[in-house]
Design a protein around this motif. Structure first.
Motif, PDB file in Angstrom:
ATOM      1  N   GLY A 230       0.990  -1.255   0.019  1.00  0.00           N
ATOM      2  CA  GLY A 230       0.030  -0.084  -0.008  1.00  0.00           C
ATOM      3  C   GLY A 230       0.966   1.172  -0.104  1.00  0.00           C
ATOM      4  O   GLY A 230       1.908   1.344  -0.551  1.00  0.00           O
ATOM      5  N   TYR A 231       0.223   2.190   0.739  1.00  0.00           N
ATOM      6  CA  TYR A 231       1.236   3.550   0.655  1.00  0.00           C
ATOM      7  C   TYR A 231       2.619   3.326   1.390  1.00  0.00           C
ATOM      8  O   TYR A 231       3.523   3.570   0.778  1.00  0.00           O
ATOM      9  CB  TYR A 231       0.412   4.659   1.455  1.00  0.00           C
ATOM     10  N   VAL A 232       2.514   2.719   2.375  1.00  0.00           N
ATOM     11  CA  VAL A 232       3.750   2.451   2.797  1.00  0.00           C
ATOM     12  C   VAL A 232       4.863   1.590   2.229  1.00  0.00           C
ATOM     13  O   VAL A 232       5.924   1.834   2.132  1.00  0.00           O
ATOM     14  CB  VAL A 232       3.690   2.078   4.511  1.00  0.00           C
TER      15      VAL A 232
ATOM     16  N   ASP B 216       1.643  -8.828  -1.971  1.00  0.00           N
ATOM     17  CA  ASP B 216       0.263  -8.322  -1.582  1.00  0.00           C
ATOM     18  C   ASP B 216      -0.659  -9.286  -1.883  1.00  0.00           C
ATOM     19  O   ASP B 216      -0.712 -10.056  -2.716  1.00  0.00           O
ATOM     20  CB  ASP B 216      -0.179  -6.991  -2.171  1.00  0.00           C
TER      21      ASP B 216
ATOM     22  N   LYS C 237      -4.199  -5.488  -7.765  1.00  0.00           N
ATOM     23  CA  LYS C 237      -3.358  -4.650  -7.383  1.00  0.00           C
ATOM     24  C   LYS C 237      -1.862  -4.826  -7.798  1.00  0.00           C
ATOM     25  O   LYS C 237      -1.221  -4.124  -8.688  1.00  0.00           O
ATOM     26  CB  LYS C 237      -3.173  -4.456  -5.810  1.00  0.00           C
TER      27      LYS C 237
ATOM     28  N   THR D 207       2.344   0.876  11.620  1.00  0.00           N
ATOM     29  CA  THR D 207       2.153   1.512  13.010  1.00  0.00           C
ATOM     30  C   THR D 207       1.576   0.571  13.854  1.00  0.00           C
ATOM     31  O   THR D 207       0.259   0.221  13.554  1.00  0.00           O
ATOM     32  CB  THR D 207       1.582   2.760  13.002  1.00  0.00           C
TER      33      THR D 207
ATOM     34  N   GLU E 245       1.890  11.630   3.299  1.00  0.00           N
ATOM     35  CA  GLU E 245       1.510  11.202   1.965  1.00  0.00           C
ATOM     36  C   GLU E 245       1.603  12.678   1.060  1.00  0.00           C
ATOM     37  O   GLU E 245       1.351  13.531   1.952  1.00  0.00           O
ATOM     38  CB  GLU E 245       0.081  10.612   2.118  1.00  0.00           C
TER      39      GLU E 245
ATOM     40  N   ARG F  44      -9.124   8.502   3.666  1.00  0.00           N
ATOM     41  CA  ARG F  44      -9.256   7.745   4.924  1.00  0.00           C
ATOM     42  C   ARG F  44      -9.487   8.765   6.011  1.00  0.00           C
ATOM     43  O   ARG F  44      -8.681   9.501   6.005  1.00  0.00           O
ATOM     44  CB  ARG F  44      -8.121   6.717   5.433  1.00  0.00           C
TER      45      ARG F  44
END
Ligand code: NAD
Length: 472
Positions: free
Chosen positions: A9-11, A30, A35, A122, A155, A332
């Motif tokens: 994903g983003y990270v 993933d 994706k 996180t 981001e 989000r």
């Protein structure tokens, strides 16, 4: 070094591409086949400036690959990063660690001996201990290590953040993890003089939450002072500059707005509170930050209603900007969501424009007319509301916006436009943290000059307030 990143994903995608850029062989894995298929064909699943170039360059060089096959990704990997999502769930915002723990148990039988598993997501203090326990159920503890290496990217500027972070935090409890992570970071960080903070795993986990809670508190602080500025006839942008130029304070995260959102701050503040409550240590400042931010987000709709005279039933409102911040497609916890839902409850019809966020917004918001063009969005609107300060929105031609609107009412929740310029064009404008009584020309000269100072090379200026404005 061969690296696997689980969760693209983003990270995961940004981190994986960045490690490949440093010369490592990286496989990102993933569980989402479309994706991965898209990435293999060069299609980015997220919008992040410059990410596509970095991914393309490293795929072409053979250093970066994508797969759904966990075993293939983990083969011979010296480090495995876990970068899966940890969404908040439940009333108290407990982080849902099920994906992360499932990933740990899936990879346990597949990793090679001597592998270092690094939690990049996180996750609360103690998550590393749990991952250690899960993997140890399958293999001998002496054959692997578990570390924490939280990601601090922002981001919109994630590629820059990943390549040149302010610091790297490495949480390790054994020598193997320590040496392996220093091998990864020592060279690229040394070359750029970037500090690597090495600490225990649990401290690294806490650093990530503490950093985000502090930033969320800073935003909430300036938002509350913005409300006070409005009552006092003061100007929050000038206040923030005057405060922030003090190096002990700093100018960043002192921009007043509609309240913080995004995939990190709301969830991370709640998760930290949960940890603190579980350990009987009250974090009152953060409790107030969360409460004040929630209330602020709810109040934003009332600003729009007030600007329209107290009743918006049947009126059309143009929302300019939907994402939680500019230069991302991430919706989000975006402040636009509670705002739009409240305006709809008050009877408003919503038209909305965002350069990158519409696809994700359409999955969350009902009964919104999404427009490809901001000028079309303003068509027949009774008010336009700036929610996200994309550059394209800041640069809008207000003359054309006004020409398309039914009523020239602008609610600028990001102070993207200059109040005096909008007023001159015939708008009634509501902004954040400066009241309508703010005096005209001299104040606007001061503001223009202050804006040109930016946040970087700061030239000290002396300002003296007088009854009729500001003298520089
Ligand atoms: P994301 O939702 O964009 O990506 C997570 C990815 O993990 C998804 O593609 C999902 O399909 C994949 N995934 C989930 N379970 C999997 C599994 N078992 N195997 C393989 N793939 C799996 O999430 P994100 O924004 O990248 O965030 C990831 C973590 O990093 C979170 O803990 C978040 O709090 C943290 N973080 C996010 C940011 C940010 O700005 N987005 C910044 C710093 C830290």
């Amino acid at each position: 070094m061969k690296i696997a990143v689980v969760g693209t994903g983003y990270v995961g995608l940004v981190s994986g591409a960045c490690f490949a850029e440093w010369g490592h062989i990286v496989v990102c894995v993933d569980k989402d086949p479309p994706k991965i298929a898209g990435l293999r064909q060069g299609r980015m699943p997220i919008y992040e400036p410059h990410l596509d170039e970095m991914v393309e360059r490293n795929c072409a060089s053979g250093r970066l690959d994508f797969t759904c096959n966990l075993a293939k990704a983990l083969k011979e990997a010296a480090i495995v990063f876990i970068a899966v999502n940890v969404p908040p769930h439940g009333d108290r915002g407990e982080p849902d660690l099920s994906c992360l723990y499932r990933t740990a148990s899936d990879l346990a039988p597949l990793i090679a001996d001597n592998t270092v598993v690094v939690v990049r997501s996180t996750a609360p203090v103690g998550t590393g201990d749990m991952v250690q326990k899960i993997i140890a159920a399958t293999r001998k503890p002496c054959t692997f290590s578990v570390a924490s290496n939280p990601e601090f990217l922002c981001e919109g500027v994630a590629v820059k953040n990943a390549l040149t972070p302010d610091r790297v935090v490495v949480g390790v409890d054994d020598e193997r993890a320590y040496k392996r992570l220093l091998e990864l970071y020592a060279d690229p960080m040394d070359l750029q003089d970037i500090p690597v903070v090495v600490t225990a795993r649990r401290t690294a986990e806490l650093i990530k939450y503490a950093a985000n809670a502090f930033l969320a508190t800073k935003i909430t602080f300036i938002n509350e002072l913005a409300d006070l500025c409005e009552r006092l006839g003061s100007d929050v942008e000038e206040l923030a500059l005057g405060m922030g130029l003090d190096k002990r304070i700093g100018t960043t995260f002192l921009t007043a707005g509609p309240g913080f959102g995004g995939s990190c701050f709301p969830g991370d503040t709640l998760a930290l509170l949960r940890t603190a409550q579980d350990h009987g240590v009250p974090l009152r400042v953060i409790e107030e930050t969360v409460a004040a931010n929630d209330a602020r987000k709810r109040r934003m709709a009332l600003r729009v209603v007030e600007a329209l005279g107290g009743n918006i039933d049947g009126l059309t409102i143009a929302i300019l900007g939907l994402t939680c911040k500019p230069d991302t497609d991430d919706m989000r916890e975006a402040p636009s969501i509670p705002l739009i839902e409240a305006l709809q409850r008050f009877g408003g019809h919503i038209r909305a424009y965002d350069p990158m966020g519409v696809e994700n917004a359409a999955k969350i918001l009902d009964d919104v007319v999404f427009c490809d063009d901001p000028y079309d969005c303003a068509r027949n609107a009774d008010a336009a509301v700036v929610v996200t300060e994309w550059a394209i929105i800041r640069d809008l031609d207000l003359v054309q916006i006004k020409a398309n609107m039914r009523q020239p009412i602008l609610v600028d929740l990001r102070n993207a436009f200059r109040r005096d310029a909008a007023v001159q064009l015939g708008f009634r404008i509501s902004t954040i943290g400066n009241s309508a009584s703010t005096k005209g020309d001299v104040r606007s000269m001061a503001r223009q000059r202050n804006r040109s100072l930016g946040t970087a090379k700061i030239i000290p200026i002396a300002m003296r307030e007088k009854d009729n404005g500001i003298i520089i």
